[in-house]
Design a protein around this motif. Structure first.
Motif, PDB file in Angstrom:
ATOM      1  N   ASN A   6       0.807  -1.219   0.000  1.00 30.16           N
ATOM      2  CA  ASN A   6       0.000   0.000   0.000  1.00 30.16           C
ATOM      3  C   ASN A   6       0.844   1.274   0.000  1.00 30.16           C
ATOM      4  O   ASN A   6       0.309   2.372   0.007  1.00 30.16           O
ATOM      5  CB  ASN A   6      -0.986   0.013   1.170  1.00 30.16           C
ATOM      6  CG  ASN A   6      -0.316  -0.286   2.496  1.00 30.16           C
ATOM      7  OD1 ASN A   6       0.835   0.073   2.710  1.00 30.16           O
ATOM      8  ND2 ASN A   6      -1.039  -0.960   3.378  1.00 30.16           N
ATOM      9  N   ARG A   7       2.157   1.121  -0.027  1.00 29.95           N
ATOM     10  CA  ARG A   7       3.049   2.287  -0.086  1.00 29.95           C
ATOM     11  C   ARG A   7       4.330   1.880  -0.812  1.00 29.95           C
ATOM     12  O   ARG A   7       4.858   0.799  -0.593  1.00 29.95           O
ATOM     13  CB  ARG A   7       3.382   2.771   1.317  1.00 29.95           C
ATOM     14  CG  ARG A   7       4.362   3.927   1.358  1.00 29.95           C
ATOM     15  CD  ARG A   7       4.734   4.290   2.789  1.00 29.95           C
ATOM     16  NE  ARG A   7       3.570   4.718   3.535  1.00 29.95           N
ATOM     17  CZ  ARG A   7       3.172   5.987   3.670  1.00 29.95           C
ATOM     18  NH1 ARG A   7       3.858   6.941   3.108  1.00 29.95           N
ATOM     19  NH2 ARG A   7       2.105   6.279   4.375  1.00 29.95           N
ATOM     20  N   THR A  21       6.976   9.223  -2.787  1.00 27.92           N
ATOM     21  CA  THR A  21       6.254   8.189  -2.060  1.00 27.92           C
ATOM     22  C   THR A  21       4.912   8.023  -2.751  1.00 27.92           C
ATOM     23  O   THR A  21       4.179   8.996  -2.947  1.00 27.92           O
ATOM     24  CB  THR A  21       6.038   8.568  -0.585  1.00 27.92           C
ATOM     25  OG1 THR A  21       7.322   8.691   0.043  1.00 27.92           O
ATOM     26  CG2 THR A  21       5.233   7.506   0.145  1.00 27.92           C
ATOM     27  N   THR A  23       1.215   6.157  -2.793  1.00 25.74           N
ATOM     28  CA  THR A  23       0.240   5.431  -1.977  1.00 25.74           C
ATOM     29  C   THR A  23      -0.962   4.978  -2.794  1.00 25.74           C
ATOM     30  O   THR A  23      -1.831   4.291  -2.263  1.00 25.74           O
ATOM     31  CB  THR A  23      -0.237   6.300  -0.794  1.00 25.74           C
ATOM     32  OG1 THR A  23      -0.759   7.524  -1.296  1.00 25.74           O
ATOM     33  CG2 THR A  23       0.911   6.581   0.168  1.00 25.74           C
ATOM     34  N   ASP A  24      -1.005   5.320  -4.063  1.00 28.36           N
ATOM     35  CA  ASP A  24      -2.090   4.903  -4.954  1.00 28.36           C
ATOM     36  C   ASP A  24      -1.883   3.436  -5.316  1.00 28.36           C
ATOM     37  O   ASP A  24      -0.940   3.081  -6.020  1.00 28.36           O
ATOM     38  CB  ASP A  24      -2.085   5.786  -6.204  1.00 28.36           C
ATOM     39  CG  ASP A  24      -3.172   5.431  -7.201  1.00 28.36           C
ATOM     40  OD1 ASP A  24      -3.725   4.310  -7.151  1.00 28.36           O
ATOM     41  OD2 ASP A  24      -3.467   6.288  -8.047  1.00 28.36           O
ATOM     42  N   LYS A  25      -2.772   2.561  -4.812  1.00 30.33           N
ATOM     43  CA  LYS A  25      -2.607   1.113  -5.018  1.00 30.33           C
ATOM     44  C   LYS A  25      -2.599   0.742  -6.493  1.00 30.33           C
ATOM     45  O   LYS A  25      -1.882  -0.158  -6.909  1.00 30.33           O
ATOM     46  CB  LYS A  25      -3.693   0.340  -4.279  1.00 30.33           C
ATOM     47  CG  LYS A  25      -3.410   0.259  -2.783  1.00 30.33           C
ATOM     48  CD  LYS A  25      -4.248  -0.780  -2.117  1.00 30.33           C
ATOM     49  CE  LYS A  25      -3.645  -2.106  -2.433  1.00 30.33           C
ATOM     50  NZ  LYS A  25      -3.908  -3.187  -1.535  1.00 30.33           N
TER      51      LYS A  25
END
Length: 91
Positions: A6-7, A21, A23-25
């Motif tokens: 997820n990250r 970074t 975080t968009d799956k």
């Protein structure tokens, strides 16, 4: 590579500079798919002038995986393969 992350933290300059970074799956899954499905060569038969200078750190709820890559070509280096994924990251 598993897709339960997820990250994604991308480091360049031998781990000294954090580039991005993610975080968009959907984007993380796309990057994993690109690595999993790109052409690969046996790393044991290739002599490298220098090692990879970038690191992707995939983080999930229960696991973390580090994958090294070359910032100039976007190729990924694993224990067994050099993968021509052509990954490029921008801040």
């Amino acid at each position: 590579m598993d897709t339960t992350y997820n990250r994604l933290i991308v480091l360049e300059n031998f781990g000294n500079d954090e580039v991005v970074t993610i975080t968009d799956k959907t984007e993380i899954e796309w990057i994993i798919s690109k690595v999993n499905n790109s052409p690969r060569k046996d790393a044991s038969s290739i002599v490298l002038e220098h090692g990879p200078d970038g690191t992707m750190i995939f983080q999930g709820d229960r696991n973390t995986k580090e994958v090294h890559f070359f910032t100039d070509s976007g190729s990924v280096l694993t224990d067994n393969y050099i993968i021509d994924a052509n990954l490029q990251f921008e801040p």
